[in-house]
Design an enzyme around this catalytic site. Sequence first.
Site, PDB file in Angstrom:
ATOM      1  N   SER A   4       0.840  -1.147   0.012  1.00  0.00           N
ATOM      2  CA  SER A   4      -0.141  -0.028  -0.196  1.00  0.00           C
ATOM      3  C   SER A   4       1.029   1.448  -0.015  1.00  0.00           C
ATOM      4  O   SER A   4       1.578   1.445   0.975  1.00  0.00           O
ATOM      5  CB  SER A   4      -0.831   0.157   1.360  1.00  0.00           C
ATOM      6  OG  SER A   4      -1.237   1.451   1.449  1.00  0.00           O
TER       7      SER A   4
ATOM      8  N   HIS B 235      -1.243  -1.380  -4.313  1.00  0.00           N
ATOM      9  CA  HIS B 235      -2.482  -0.976  -3.749  1.00  0.00           C
ATOM     10  C   HIS B 235      -2.385   0.299  -3.345  1.00  0.00           C
ATOM     11  O   HIS B 235      -1.575   1.103  -2.801  1.00  0.00           O
ATOM     12  CB  HIS B 235      -2.476  -1.936  -2.283  1.00  0.00           C
ATOM     13  CG  HIS B 235      -3.750  -1.588  -1.481  1.00  0.00           C
ATOM     14  ND1 HIS B 235      -5.039  -2.369  -1.932  1.00  0.00           N
ATOM     15  CD2 HIS B 235      -4.454  -0.778  -0.515  1.00  0.00           C
ATOM     16  CE1 HIS B 235      -5.992  -2.081  -1.355  1.00  0.00           C
ATOM     17  NE2 HIS B 235      -5.596  -1.070  -0.373  1.00  0.00           N
TER      18      HIS B 235
ATOM     19  N   ASP C 158      -4.532   3.682  -2.035  1.00  0.00           N
ATOM     20  CA  ASP C 158      -5.939   3.891  -1.146  1.00  0.00           C
ATOM     21  C   ASP C 158      -6.161   5.338  -1.661  1.00  0.00           C
ATOM     22  O   ASP C 158      -5.534   6.518  -1.092  1.00  0.00           O
ATOM     23  CB  ASP C 158      -5.081   4.011   0.175  1.00  0.00           C
ATOM     24  CG  ASP C 158      -5.081   2.393   0.776  1.00  0.00           C
ATOM     25  OD1 ASP C 158      -5.850   1.824   0.721  1.00  0.00           O
ATOM     26  OD2 ASP C 158      -3.884   2.099   1.211  1.00  0.00           O
TER      27      ASP C 158
ATOM     28  N   MET D 124      -8.676   8.236  -0.371  1.00  0.00           N
ATOM     29  CA  MET D 124      -9.488   8.694   0.684  1.00  0.00           C
ATOM     30  C   MET D 124      -9.947   9.935   0.408  1.00  0.00           C
ATOM     31  O   MET D 124      -9.338  10.847   0.219  1.00  0.00           O
ATOM     32  CB  MET D 124      -8.752   8.697   1.976  1.00  0.00           C
ATOM     33  CG  MET D 124      -8.323   7.238   2.194  1.00  0.00           C
ATOM     34  SD  MET D 124      -7.242   7.187   3.911  1.00  0.00           S
ATOM     35  CE  MET D 124      -6.441   5.585   4.234  1.00  0.00           C
TER      36      MET D 124
ATOM     37  N   HIS E  98      -8.364   1.099  -4.091  1.00  0.00           N
ATOM     38  CA  HIS E  98      -9.061   0.928  -2.905  1.00  0.00           C
ATOM     39  C   HIS E  98      -9.875   2.184  -2.649  1.00  0.00           C
ATOM     40  O   HIS E  98      -9.365   3.213  -2.429  1.00  0.00           O
ATOM     41  CB  HIS E  98      -8.469   0.432  -1.909  1.00  0.00           C
ATOM     42  CG  HIS E  98      -9.184   0.408  -0.619  1.00  0.00           C
ATOM     43  ND1 HIS E  98      -8.480   0.176   0.612  1.00  0.00           N
ATOM     44  CD2 HIS E  98     -10.503   0.228  -0.367  1.00  0.00           C
ATOM     45  CE1 HIS E  98      -9.361  -0.082   1.814  1.00  0.00           C
ATOM     46  NE2 HIS E  98     -10.623   0.081   1.153  1.00  0.00           N
TER      47      HIS E  98
ATOM     48  N   MET F 191     -12.103   4.659  -0.724  1.00  0.00           N
ATOM     49  CA  MET F 191     -12.632   5.006   0.448  1.00  0.00           C
ATOM     50  C   MET F 191     -13.360   6.391   0.157  1.00  0.00           C
ATOM     51  O   MET F 191     -12.881   7.352   0.845  1.00  0.00           O
ATOM     52  CB  MET F 191     -11.453   4.860   1.552  1.00  0.00           C
ATOM     53  CG  MET F 191     -11.150   3.580   1.778  1.00  0.00           C
ATOM     54  SD  MET F 191      -9.569   3.348   2.772  1.00  0.00           S
ATOM     55  CE  MET F 191      -8.560   3.403   1.335  1.00  0.00           C
TER      56      MET F 191
ATOM     57  N   MET G 225     -11.508  -5.925   5.444  1.00  0.00           N
ATOM     58  CA  MET G 225     -10.614  -4.895   6.207  1.00  0.00           C
ATOM     59  C   MET G 225     -10.479  -5.462   7.559  1.00  0.00           C
ATOM     60  O   MET G 225     -11.507  -5.556   8.372  1.00  0.00           O
ATOM     61  CB  MET G 225     -11.418  -3.400   6.447  1.00  0.00           C
ATOM     62  CG  MET G 225     -11.759  -2.762   5.032  1.00  0.00           C
ATOM     63  SD  MET G 225     -10.066  -2.322   4.149  1.00  0.00           S
ATOM     64  CE  MET G 225      -9.219  -1.249   5.345  1.00  0.00           C
TER      65      MET G 225
ATOM     66  N   PHE H 234      -6.253   4.894   8.053  1.00  0.00           N
ATOM     67  CA  PHE H 234      -4.820   5.150   8.441  1.00  0.00           C
ATOM     68  C   PHE H 234      -4.028   3.901   8.366  1.00  0.00           C
ATOM     69  O   PHE H 234      -4.698   2.849   8.441  1.00  0.00           O
ATOM     70  CB  PHE H 234      -4.785   5.741   9.674  1.00  0.00           C
ATOM     71  CG  PHE H 234      -5.500   6.947  10.082  1.00  0.00           C
ATOM     72  CD1 PHE H 234      -5.133   8.266   9.651  1.00  0.00           C
ATOM     73  CD2 PHE H 234      -6.813   6.836  10.554  1.00  0.00           C
ATOM     74  CE1 PHE H 234      -5.756   9.431   9.746  1.00  0.00           C
ATOM     75  CE2 PHE H 234      -7.554   8.106  10.539  1.00  0.00           C
ATOM     76  CZ  PHE H 234      -7.069   9.297  10.320  1.00  0.00           C
TER      77      PHE H 234
ATOM     78  N   ASP I  43      -6.742  -6.315   4.186  1.00  0.00           N
ATOM     79  CA  ASP I  43      -6.006  -4.990   4.306  1.00  0.00           C
ATOM     80  C   ASP I  43      -6.269  -4.502   5.735  1.00  0.00           C
ATOM     81  O   ASP I  43      -7.154  -4.115   6.201  1.00  0.00           O
ATOM     82  CB  ASP I  43      -6.899  -4.067   3.416  1.00  0.00           C
ATOM     83  CG  ASP I  43      -6.111  -2.680   3.245  1.00  0.00           C
ATOM     84  OD1 ASP I  43      -5.223  -2.719   3.757  1.00  0.00           O
ATOM     85  OD2 ASP I  43      -6.842  -1.933   2.523  1.00  0.00           O
ATOM     86  N   GLY I  44      -4.759  -4.166   6.366  1.00  0.00           N
ATOM     87  CA  GLY I  44      -4.750  -3.378   7.486  1.00  0.00           C
ATOM     88  C   GLY I  44      -4.032  -4.406   8.567  1.00  0.00           C
ATOM     89  O   GLY I  44      -4.793  -5.489   8.990  1.00  0.00           O
TER      90      GLY I  44
END
Length: 216
Positions: free
Chosen positions: A8, A33, A35, A37, A66, A68, A137, A143, A173-174
């Site tokens: 990520s 990946h 992200d 946001m 991804h 969000m 997730m 974050f 993920d996470g």
Amino acid sequence: MTVKIAPSILSADFARLGEEVRAVDAAGADYIHIDVMDGHFVPNLTFGPPVIRALRPHTKKTFDVHLMIVPAQPFLKDYADAGADIITVHAEADVHLDRSLQVIRSLGKKAGVSLNPATPVGILEHILDRLDLVLVMSVNPGFGGQGFIESQVDKIRRVRDMVGRRPIEIEVDGGVSPETAARCAEAGAGVLVAGSAVFRTPDYAGNIAAIRDAAR
Ligand code: DX5
Ligand code: ZN
């Protein structure tokens, strides 16, 4: 079975993003990946289509985008045009999730749905045939560097059971690290996203290999 590793770039140096993408590509990343946001669906802001478009020439690897963001549907074409290969929306992002998945596929991209830690697996039941990927997730999105939520291992298992023999990838993920990777893979995850565990030291190849080996 070897898992795919999707670094990520949320944890990369944003001032040198193209270089960072080339570095994780060379270090053995399977997917990149990305992200996105919006400061609304999640309490953080990153970047959008122009940055993804700027990164596209730096690698041939799959761009695993991804989203969000809420709503997602009005922007799907922008992400497809920017160079996404997989576009994942959150189950809660649009009133009509089924339509969002149809739009992603009609743009010629792979369609994913992401489940927050509190989102039940049941939402998958009637959309399975529209999915190429399910993103579980294991933190609340927003974050990097958060602790892995253990209850999501059982969710991965339940997603695997629902997916059955369909050609749907299960991604987690996470909080994925060499410590948590084995539990995720054992439960059925085939793609592991890792931000801080990849970028925490300059040895990206070693960090990716450590996660992959732990999952074996
Ligand atoms: C969180 C993002 C993740 C994040 C993971 O909202 O979706 O992809 O970058 O970071 P780590 O691996 O550090 O938990
Ligand atoms: Zn992510």
